[in-house]
Design an enzyme around this catalytic site. Structure first.
Site, PDB file in Angstrom:
ATOM      1  N   LEU A   1       0.808  -1.217   0.000  1.00 22.52           N
ATOM      2  CA  LEU A   1       0.000   0.000   0.000  1.00 22.52           C
ATOM      3  C   LEU A   1       0.841   1.266   0.000  1.00 22.52           C
ATOM      4  O   LEU A   1       0.436   2.292  -0.540  1.00 22.52           O
ATOM      5  CB  LEU A   1      -0.934   0.017   1.210  1.00 22.52           C
TER       6      LEU A   1
ATOM      7  N   GLY B   1       9.468   6.217   5.874  1.00 22.14           N
ATOM      8  CA  GLY B   1      10.833   6.153   6.367  1.00 22.14           C
ATOM      9  C   GLY B   1      11.042   5.069   7.394  1.00 22.14           C
ATOM     10  O   GLY B   1      12.156   4.573   7.577  1.00 22.14           O
TER      11      GLY B   1
ATOM     12  N   VAL C   1       3.730  -0.656   4.456  1.00 19.90           N
ATOM     13  CA  VAL C   1       2.380  -1.096   4.782  1.00 19.90           C
ATOM     14  C   VAL C   1       1.849  -1.945   3.631  1.00 19.90           C
ATOM     15  O   VAL C   1       1.978  -1.574   2.452  1.00 19.90           O
ATOM     16  CB  VAL C   1       1.447   0.102   5.031  1.00 19.90           C
TER      17      VAL C   1
ATOM     18  N   ASP D   1       2.872  12.361  18.365  1.00 24.84           N
ATOM     19  CA  ASP D   1       3.281  12.574  16.965  1.00 24.84           C
ATOM     20  C   ASP D   1       2.052  12.768  16.075  1.00 24.84           C
ATOM     21  O   ASP D   1       1.897  12.128  15.042  1.00 24.84           O
ATOM     22  CB  ASP D   1       4.104  11.379  16.469  1.00 24.84           C
TER      23      ASP D   1
END
Length: 885
Positions: free
Chosen positions: A33, A37, A41, A149
């Site tokens: 997909l 970094g 996936v 994040d």
């Protein structure tokens, strides 16, 4: 370490094969997909649970630097967060030394992808996404988990809304030795959304750091850039610590002041100055009164008031000011009529069967246009600000009809076939006002009541729901069939509305006295509305007329004049709207009709009937020689029979509103829906036209025949429950009578039994949008999803080895083997075209030879569009034109 890197090199040479070797007993990897970094996936199938999932495999060098155990330990802390806007953790573990985890597969894109593609987002979309993410973060914070994040790349946008991903990763990286991490070439993350306390490490990271990051994300959605920018990480961090942030409204004036204030408070440098929680942030986004900081646009006004006070303090100065003002008034030329500005919006259309329903609305101040765009997917409500180029879909508005605005313009509402809903204009989830079948024309008045029409009469309900009040009754003794499109006149208890009769042109404008309950017919016309210069109403030829209006003696004067021409019409509606300040929006073009065509698997067409009419629900007879199809619009639709080879067609039914004709398996009879007012029952008639129509099933629910079991023992039909508004599938057979087949909380549509009678295909909005599913028949078992990215109107191939369905405007053939644990073998796009769609009841059929389809092709083939035309200051221009005549 060496083994991990060696496995990584092998993985890169053929990643899917090697992942399947490592995970094959649990997951089957289908394709990659995306790659970032830190990880790659993959789309995979969960073999145990028959579902699509996303498998995120971390890179070998990162796993070595952080340590798999630490990585997985931090990720697993989030497994207990159960929230619709938090990406759920299904599984985690190691594959040959590399950590991975498994989440639901979200069909869509990340917020990062969308921002890179479109830049700024429509304001309601941006507020909705931020609100949903705030709710997800709040759930995590309640579990004492801080994300650390939050950024656009970690926000996924799917049919169910926004979900936030990658919980726990930032904490794992944060606890890793910085030097070891730097040696891998990995970056901990972009600094644009990093709070000052994260950038310096001087203060502990708390929930308010996530508030800060989300504020930065919303800022970027509104403005197109993060609040702090720079050419290097060092310069970005320096700006975070000391730089000033431009107010969002300085570059985008349409941002509501409360939204700007909420963003600015969220990104305050000092944590204590921010919102204490993400929940408070989300609430401020929907509070029109919320403000934070001083709005610089208010300074000139205060300055003007100050100098005005000084001037008034001096009598001589005051006299001079008054004298100057009088002189200026005498010499000033009369103010010219505002210039009319026109522009258009392309509009994809489709066949509509709805008498008295509109596809268009305009906010009271003319700032927003709402419309129901049809043709490519289940109908949804779209919004567009008048000063913006992009339109946006109102989330959750599947099946929307008849849009309307609140009197103050802060809400947008819409009807469905079984309820009324409202949504804040700034974004949010749809709120159900009340369940009601087949509302026709809705008006949200300043008195807090919502007025609407129906086949039974006019009704009203409070804007927050509650008890219904019937205001008028359709007078069947006078030939009336519908009361629709009410409008409350300001200052008097009088409604303007439309009365429908037995034919397409038999519509009249009337008034209803709320105090006395009396109805007065004013004359022929539809869709009346009152403006500052007279009453507007439509005619069936697409002309909008204007006439003087007297509350004490209402009527349509003989001096009525054309005000607008070329407006789209359908029974009971002329598609136009005028705002209180005189702006106009209307739908231009011809009525949506189509041609009946035969289409091959390669998309090649053969015309069956040249005449362009309102066709619906075509079905082949079991031998493929005949065809049943609905023709017409309510309240005079009829079921017709066509001899395919001879191209001869004749009506099967003659009176009332009849549609959705389906053949019995032996071809002897046609079962169809018979609608009278709000009652929809199932009737039948011999397919050779002999005899009379007979009642098959009649009760309080609205019932629509869908299909038969191949042996003819069971009729499957769809029920539209009047109370809940849900669509469910039931069966009728002589042995067991009526029984529910699929009556789950989601809506189930368009069922089809496989040729061998063992499997049932249907569409459901279980995931938030319609997808095609398989289950066993006649006793439903587990559910398997067939479509990906949307699916409606499933139809079996004659051999039972393929299942056809629509994905958008593309017909897909799914090769299936229901006996397998994973029944979908492959999906093939057959062709794309402008064909009429109807997600509730398949609007096409496959021929018994399996090679051809009967479909309803839109007029103009690939150019089956109209235009929404907007005319700013139209009413002032109309007044000038009328005065000059």
């Amino acid at each position: 370490m060496f083994i991990g890197f060696l496995w990584f090199e092998v993985l890169m040479s053929d990643p899917v094969t090697h992942l399947n070797d490592a995970l094959g007993d649990r997951y089957r990897i289908e394709r990659e997909l995306g790659e970032g970094g830190m990880a790659t996936v993959y789309l995979a199938e969960d073999l145990k649970h028959d579902r699509l999932v996303a498998v995120k495999v971390f890179k070998a060098e990162l796993a070595t630097a952080v340590g798999s155990e630490r990585f997985l330990a931090e990720i697993r802390t989030t497994a207990g967060i159960q929230h619709p806007h938090v990406l759920q953790l299904f599984d985690s573990g190691e594959a040959d030394g590399l950590p991975f985890y498994v989440t639901p597969f979200v069909e869509g894109e990340s917020l990062r992808d969308r921002l890179d593609r479109v830049g700024q987002l429509p304001i309601p979309d941006a507020v909705r996404i931020a609100t949903e993410v705030a709710a997800g973060l709040q759930a995590a914070h309640d579990a004492s988990i801080v994300h650390r994040d939050v950024k656009p790349a970690n926000i996924l946008l799917g049919s169910g809304g926004a979900v936030i991903a990658d919980f726990g990763i930032a904490l794992a990286l944060r606890s890793t030795d910085t030097e070891r991490l730097t040696q891998t070439g990995m970056s901990i993350g972009t600094p644009h959304y990093m709070s000052p306390e994260q950038a310096t490490g001087d203060h502990p990271v708390t929930e308010r750091s996530d508030v800060y990051a989300l504020g930065c994300v919303l800022y970027e959605m509104l403005v197109g850039e993060p609040p702090h920018r720079g050419k290097s990480v060092q310069s970005i961090v320096a700006n975070i610590l000391s730089g000033e942030v431009p107010r969002p409204r300085s570059t985008r004036t349409t941002v509501p002041k409360n939204v700007e204030g909420a963003v600015l408070r969220a990104i305050e440098r000092v944590p204590a100055d921010r919102f204490a929680s993400c929940q408070a942030f989300g609430e401020a986004l929907h509070d029109p009164s919320f403000r934070h900081g001083q709005d610089p646009t208010e300074a000139p006004l205060r300055s003007l008031r100050k100098w005005r006070a000084i001037a008034i303090a001096s009598t001589a100065s005051l006299a001079l000011v008054v004298a100057f003002a009088a002189w200026a008034t005498v010499l000033a030329p009369p103010e010219p009529a505002p210039e009319v500005v026109r522009f258009s919006i392309p509009f994809q259309t489709s066949e509509s069967y709805a008498t008295g329903r509109s596809q268009l609305a305009l906010s009271p101040d003319g700032s927003h246009i709402a419309f129901i765009e049809q043709g490519a997917a289940p109908d949804r409500l779209k919004l567009r600000a008048r000063d913006q180029i992009e339109s946006w879909v109102v989330p959750g508005s599947v099946g929307a009809l008849d849009p309307f605005f609140s009197a103050d313009g802060t809400w947008i509402g819409y009807a469905t076939v079984d309820a009324l809903f409202k949504v804040p204009l700034t974004g949010g989830a749809p709120e159900r006002i009340i369940g009601f079948s087949e509302a026709r024309g809705v008006h949200w008045a300043a008195d807090g009541w919502i007025y609407f029409g129906s086949y039974s009469g006019l009704w009203r309900v409070r804007e927050d729901g509650g008890e219904l009040t019937q205001l008028s009754q359709v007078r069947t003794e006078l030939g009336e069939t519908i009361h629709s499109r009410p409008v409350l006149l300001p200052g008097v208890e009088l409604l303007l509305f439309t009365i429908g009769g037995g034919g397409e042109d038999q519509f009249e404008v009337a008034t209803l006295s709320l105090a006395e309950g009396t109805i007065e017919v004013l004359g022929q016309g539809v869709s009346p509305t009152l403006t500052a210069i007279g009453m507007l109403f439509g005619r069936s030829d697409g002309t909008v007329m204007i006439t003087p209006f007297d509350v004490d003696a209402p009527g349509i004067a003989r001096t009525a004049q054309p005000a607008l021409e070329g407006v789209t019409t359908k029974p009971g509606v002329v598609e136009y709207a005028v705002s209180e300040n005189g702006h106009l929006v209307y739908l231009g073009g011809t009525n949506p009709v189509g041609s009946l065509v035969m289409v091959g698997r390669d998309g090649a067409e053969e015309v069956l009937i040249e005449d362009e009419r309102a066709y619906n629900g075509p079905r082949f007879s079991p031998d493929g020689r005949r065809l049943t199809v609905g023709i017409g619009t309510p309240p005079t639709r009829q079921v017709w029979i066509m001899e395919v080879a001879q191209r001869q067609i004749s009506p099967l039914t003659y009176e009332g509103n009849n549609y959705y004709g389906i053949w019995t398996p032996d071809g002897a009879d046609i079962f169809f829906a018979h609608e009278v007012g709000t009652d929809v029952n199932i009737y039948s008639r011999p397919s050779n036209g002999s005899g009379t129509s007979e009642v098959v099933l009649q009760n309080d629910d609205q019932k629509y025949p869908e299909t038969w079991s191949p042996d003819g023992s069971k009729l499957l039909f769809r029920i539209q429950d009047r109370e809940s508004g849900l669509h469910d599938i039931w069966t009728l057979d002589p042995a067991s009578g009526l029984r529910p087949l699929l009556d789950q909380p989601p809506n189930e549509e368009s069922p089809k039994v496989s040729p061998d009678g063992r499997w049932l295909a249907y569409a459901s909005d279980l995931s938030g949008s319609l997808e095609v599913y398989l289950t066993s028949f006649p006793e439903p078992g587990g559910r398997t999803q067939v479509s990906i990215g949307g699916g409606t109107e499933p139809v079996w191939a004659p051999g039972g080895d393929e299942l056809f369905y629509w994905r958008g405007d593309t017909l897909v053939a799914a090769e299936v083997d229901p006996e397998r644990q994973s029944p979908v073998l492959r999906r093939t796009d057959l062709f794309t075209g402008v064909y009429r769609r109807w997600p509730f009841h398949a609007n096409y059929d496959v021929h018994p030879d399996g090679r051809r389809f009967v479909m309803i092709r839109g007029t103009g083939r690939g150019n089956d569009t109209r235009e929404i035309i907007v005319a700013v200051n139209w009413l002032a221009d109309l007044r000038r034109r009328l005065d000059s005549n």
